[in-house]
Motif scaffolding. Structure first.
Motif, PDB file in Angstrom:
ATOM      1  N   ARG A 190       8.760  52.050   8.978  1.00  0.00           N
ATOM      2  CA  ARG A 190       8.732  52.326  10.606  1.00  0.00           C
ATOM      3  C   ARG A 190       7.467  51.635  11.196  1.00  0.00           C
ATOM      4  O   ARG A 190       7.014  51.519  12.633  1.00  0.00           O
ATOM      5  CB  ARG A 190       8.658  53.771  11.018  1.00  0.00           C
ATOM      6  CG  ARG A 190       9.863  54.371  10.594  1.00  0.00           C
ATOM      7  CD  ARG A 190       9.497  55.892  10.993  1.00  0.00           C
ATOM      8  NE  ARG A 190      10.847  56.508  10.224  1.00  0.00           N
ATOM      9  CZ  ARG A 190      10.901  57.788  10.058  1.00  0.00           C
ATOM     10  NH1 ARG A 190       9.655  58.622  10.216  1.00  0.00           N
ATOM     11  NH2 ARG A 190      11.861  58.310   9.591  1.00  0.00           N
ATOM     12  N   MET A 191       6.585  51.062  10.548  1.00  0.00           N
ATOM     13  CA  MET A 191       5.319  50.442  10.801  1.00  0.00           C
ATOM     14  C   MET A 191       5.555  49.224  11.480  1.00  0.00           C
ATOM     15  O   MET A 191       5.706  48.274  11.888  1.00  0.00           O
ATOM     16  CB  MET A 191       4.661  50.008   9.466  1.00  0.00           C
ATOM     17  CG  MET A 191       3.274  49.444   9.782  1.00  0.00           C
ATOM     18  SD  MET A 191       2.111  50.639  10.465  1.00  0.00           S
ATOM     19  CE  MET A 191       0.654  49.777  10.278  1.00  0.00           C
ATOM     20  N   VAL A 247      -5.336  59.906  13.141  1.00  0.00           N
ATOM     21  CA  VAL A 247      -4.224  58.855  13.311  1.00  0.00           C
ATOM     22  C   VAL A 247      -3.470  58.964  11.862  1.00  0.00           C
ATOM     23  O   VAL A 247      -4.125  58.762  10.985  1.00  0.00           O
ATOM     24  CB  VAL A 247      -4.374  57.558  14.010  1.00  0.00           C
ATOM     25  CG1 VAL A 247      -3.083  56.682  13.901  1.00  0.00           C
ATOM     26  CG2 VAL A 247      -5.286  57.728  15.115  1.00  0.00           C
ATOM     27  N   ALA A 248      -2.322  59.337  12.007  1.00  0.00           N
ATOM     28  CA  ALA A 248      -1.575  59.286  10.594  1.00  0.00           C
ATOM     29  C   ALA A 248      -0.482  58.145  10.650  1.00  0.00           C
ATOM     30  O   ALA A 248      -0.037  57.642  11.801  1.00  0.00           O
ATOM     31  CB  ALA A 248      -0.407  60.574  10.584  1.00  0.00           C
ATOM     32  N   MET A 249      -0.641  57.414   9.785  1.00  0.00           N
ATOM     33  CA  MET A 249      -0.018  56.190   9.565  1.00  0.00           C
ATOM     34  C   MET A 249       1.632  56.485   9.244  1.00  0.00           C
ATOM     35  O   MET A 249       1.926  57.391   8.299  1.00  0.00           O
ATOM     36  CB  MET A 249      -0.413  55.019   8.487  1.00  0.00           C
ATOM     37  CG  MET A 249      -1.856  54.716   8.606  1.00  0.00           C
ATOM     38  SD  MET A 249      -2.054  53.750   9.972  1.00  0.00           S
ATOM     39  CE  MET A 249      -1.069  52.117   9.847  1.00  0.00           C
ATOM     40  N   PRO A 250       2.653  55.820   9.926  1.00  0.00           N
ATOM     41  CA  PRO A 250       4.188  56.026   9.657  1.00  0.00           C
ATOM     42  C   PRO A 250       4.398  55.417   8.374  1.00  0.00           C
ATOM     43  O   PRO A 250       3.767  54.533   8.031  1.00  0.00           O
ATOM     44  CB  PRO A 250       4.664  55.614  11.006  1.00  0.00           C
ATOM     45  CG  PRO A 250       3.764  54.355  11.349  1.00  0.00           C
ATOM     46  CD  PRO A 250       2.389  55.030  11.032  1.00  0.00           C
TER      47      PRO A 250
END
Length: 96
Positions: free
Chosen positions: A95-96, A88-91
C-alpha cells in the motif's frame, strides 16, 4: 482585523512602506486608507523581533506600495498553550 507578518523593525509612531508581498495582500483585501490592521515581526529570520503585535492604520495605497502608520504595541500571545504530538503509522509495503 487583518494580521500580517512584516519582517522590518516596527516602532510605534513610525510610518513605513509594507513589503511587496504584504502590500499585495492588503490590496487583495481591498483595504482603504483609514482601515486598521495588525502587524507582527516575531517570526524566524527577523533581525529585531518584537514579541506581540502592533496596531497600524493604512495611510495611502499605490499601485504596488502601501504606506501604514504603526500606532501602538499590544502584548498578545498567539501560541497555543497545549503541546501537540503527531504520530504517523507507515502502511504495509504493497500500500505504500
Amino acid at each position: 482585523m487583518p494580521r500580517f507578518f512584516c519582517a522590518t523593525a516596527l516602532t510605534p509612531g513610525a510610518t513605513l512602506s509594507l513589503p511587496s508581498s504584504v502590500a499585495r495582500h492588503v490590496q487583495v483585501l481591498r483595504l482603504q486608507p483609514g482601515d486598521a490592521l495588525s502587524l507582527f515581526n516575531d517570526g524566524p529570520g527577523c533581525a529585531a523581533p518584537s514579541p506581540g503585535e502592533f496596531a497600524a492604520t493604512v495611510l495611502s495605497m499605490g499601485r504596488s506600495e502601501v504606506q501604514v502608520r504603526v500606532e501602538q504595541h499590544l502584548m498578545v500571545e498567539r501560541e497555543a498553550r497545549l503541546h501537540v504530538h503527531l504520530a504517523v503509522a507507515m502502511p504495509a509495503n504493497e500500500r505504500m
